[in-house]
Design an enzyme around this catalytic site. Structure first.
Site, PDB file in Angstrom:
ATOM      1  N   SER A 246      -9.712  -0.757   7.129  1.00 50.28           N
ATOM      2  CA  SER A 246      -9.169  -0.612   5.770  1.00 50.28           C
ATOM      3  C   SER A 246      -8.446  -1.825   5.203  1.00 50.28           C
ATOM      4  CB  SER A 246      -8.233   0.586   5.707  1.00 50.28           C
ATOM      5  OG  SER A 246      -8.993   1.754   5.674  1.00 50.28           O
TER       6      SER A 246
ATOM      7  N   SER B   3      -9.643   1.624   2.956  1.00 48.20           N
ATOM      8  CA  SER B   3      -8.833   2.456   2.092  1.00 48.20           C
ATOM      9  C   SER B   3      -7.742   1.669   1.360  1.00 48.20           C
ATOM     10  CB  SER B   3      -8.191   3.566   2.916  1.00 48.20           C
ATOM     11  OG  SER B   3      -7.284   3.012   3.852  1.00 48.20           O
TER      12      SER B   3
ATOM     13  N   LYS C 139       0.850  -1.205   0.000  1.00 50.68           N
ATOM     14  CA  LYS C 139       0.000   0.000   0.000  1.00 50.68           C
ATOM     15  C   LYS C 139       0.878   1.244   0.000  1.00 50.68           C
ATOM     16  CE  LYS C 139      -3.872   1.990   2.679  1.00 50.68           C
ATOM     17  NZ  LYS C 139      -4.677   1.864   3.916  1.00 50.68           N
TER      18      LYS C 139
END
Ligand code: GLN
Length: 473
Positions: A173, A149, A74
């Site tokens: 997330s 997210s 990420k």
């Protein structure tokens, strides 16, 4: 069915395939579906060069514990010499100066990092619609959001662009995109994994964790990234147990709690049916099921969004145009530099949360909101400690619905926030939780079931997750 790392490793060791071939296939998968927008950076040459190096290590017999595992990271985690955008225009051209501990521990075990994944800006969001670089599509159905997210990390694993991925979970997330994309996603106990090199959103909630096709692969990644780190004083000194050893599929005698307050309303029928199926399977296998009470359940969302915005507003103060990333070229003095750089650099959701957070921390409202929020957080934590005196793990859906459509909640932040109703609790309490695939709904969209455990008892969470995980079709 997607192969587990164990079988991939066997194929590499037997010479059936090589790290280079596997990496090239995954780069091919990324090229085949550019519209998914799962990656913000793909390390083509580096990944292939690294794969060749790992192939050499296999030949020399020096391959590490995760050698040949292709990992996506990420874009909120630092990787030296690479950009770390956090999905934001304000950091569009900012390069990391060092590796995050979680990343360097994986690299030490010979993983191949294939790229950095797209995400909601500064990890605020549940749909990827807040990324400054465009939304990520759900690989299962491109009219649906992939969750957020850690949107790109979930989508990349689901689409076969990486074996595993790292994400971060402040309020769900990792688990929510895992549920929406049909993969496994785990948030470890707060303090289990070092946050060094993670750009902070809300420091008392953030944890790094894995996405994978199986609970076993999530366990393998966790095994490597967990443990004390001198660079993060909130990491626990406790030794890291052997997680794979707990995946026995034997749940006899395990005490599993169902938080009844959570199941009262707002859950779609297919998700509820999958949940009950999971309960029945556990019961048949000899687990002891009971109802537990979480008396403050209705305050979870409000408490989370008060405290996380407060912490986020303070963490994001460092992006001022002076030290990191974007500086407005239009600024004529210092005040304007701050104002314009932040106004032009941050997106709408980030600005909304900075304003909310600044408000709840402001002199006149601190007691009424922030302090009260902290007190309620303590009550919520006590509810969980109490519940875990009677049970070994809690079971609940990961999300109230399956993946929603793009635009469905984008104009109504409150609806978007409410979609986190089952995930924020583990971050408020600091407990570990996993989402595992539990079949599909009538439209073919993946459903996730969540297992939450006692602090630092990832072993039980993984054990139950491994027992429950179902193939998503
Ligand atoms: N959806 C949650 C939020 O928007 C989750 C954030 C997170 O876990 N990073 O705050």
């Amino acid at each position: 069915m997607n192969p587990t790392y164990e079988s991939i490793r066997r194929s590499i060791e037997s010479g059936e395939t090589s790290c280079e071939t596997i990496t090239a296939e995954m780069l091919g998968a990324i090229d085949d579906r550019p519209g998914l927008n799962a990656f913000l950076a793909v390390f083509r040459e580096n990944a292939i060069a690294r794969a060749r190096e790992v192939d050499r290590k296999f030949r020399d017999g020096t391959a590490g514990r995760l050698a040949g595992m292709v990992v996506a990271v990420k874009d909120v985690l630092c990787l030296r010499g690479e950009r770390v955008t956090c999905g934001s225009k304000i950091l569009e051209s900012f390069e990391s100066l060092y590796d995050a501990t979680a990343v360097s521990r994986l690299l030490n075990e010979d993983v191949i990092v294939i790229g950095k994944t797209n995400m909601d800006e500064f990890a605020m969001g549940s749909s990827s619609e807040h990324s400054a670089f465009g939304p990520v599509l759900n690989p299962v159905d491109s009219t649906r959001v992939p969750g957020g997210s850690s949107s790109g990390s979930g989508a990349a694993v689901a689409a076969g662009m990486a074996h595993t991925a790292l994400g971060t979970d402040t309020g769900g997330s990792i688990r929510q995109p895992a549920a929406f994309c049909g993969v496994v996603g785990m948030k470890p106990t707060y303090g289990r994994v070092s946050r060094y090199g993670l750009v902070a959103l809300s420091s008392s909630f953030d944890q790094i964790g894995p996405f994978a096709h199986s609970t076993a692969d999530a366990a393998r990644v966790l095994q490597v990234i967990a443990g004390k780190d001198d660079a993060d004083s909130t990491t626990s000194q406790d030794p890291v147990p052997d997680y794979l050893a707990s995946l026995t599929k034997d749940v006899r005698g395990l005490r599993i709690g169902i938080p009844e307050e959570f199941l009262k309303e707002g859950i779609c029928d297919d998700v509820l049916a999958a949940f009950h199926r999971a309960v029945d399977r556990l019961k048949e296998a000899g687990a002891k099921i009971s109802n537990v009470r979480l008396p403050h359940a209705r305050y979870h969302i409000a408490t989370y969004y008060i405290l996380m915005t407060a912490e986020a507003s303070s963490n994001l103060a460092r992006f001022d145009g002076a030290r990191y990333g974007y500086r407005s070229p239009r600024a004529k003095d210092l005040q304007e530099m701050y104002l314009l750089s932040r106004s032009e650099g941050f997106g709408q959701e980030v600005k909304r949360r900075i304003m909310l957070g600044t408000y709840v921390l402001s002199a006149g409202y601190y007691d009424a909101y922030y302090l009260k929020g902290q007190r309620v957080r303590r009550l919520i934590q006590s509810d969980f400690l109490e519940a875990f005196r009677a049970v070994d793990a809690l079971l609940m859906p990961t999300t109230p619905t399956t993946a929603f459509r793009f635009g469905e909640k984008a104009s109504d932040p409150l609806q978007m926030y409410l979609s986190d109703v089952f995930t924020v609790s583990a971050n408020l309490a600091g407990t570990p939780a996993i989402s595992v695939p539990a079949g599909n709904d009538s439209e073919g969209l993946p459903i996730g079931i969540q297992v939450m455990g006692k602090h630092f008892d990832e072993a039980t969470v993984l054990k139950v997750g491994d027992f429950l995980e179902e193939e998503v079709t």
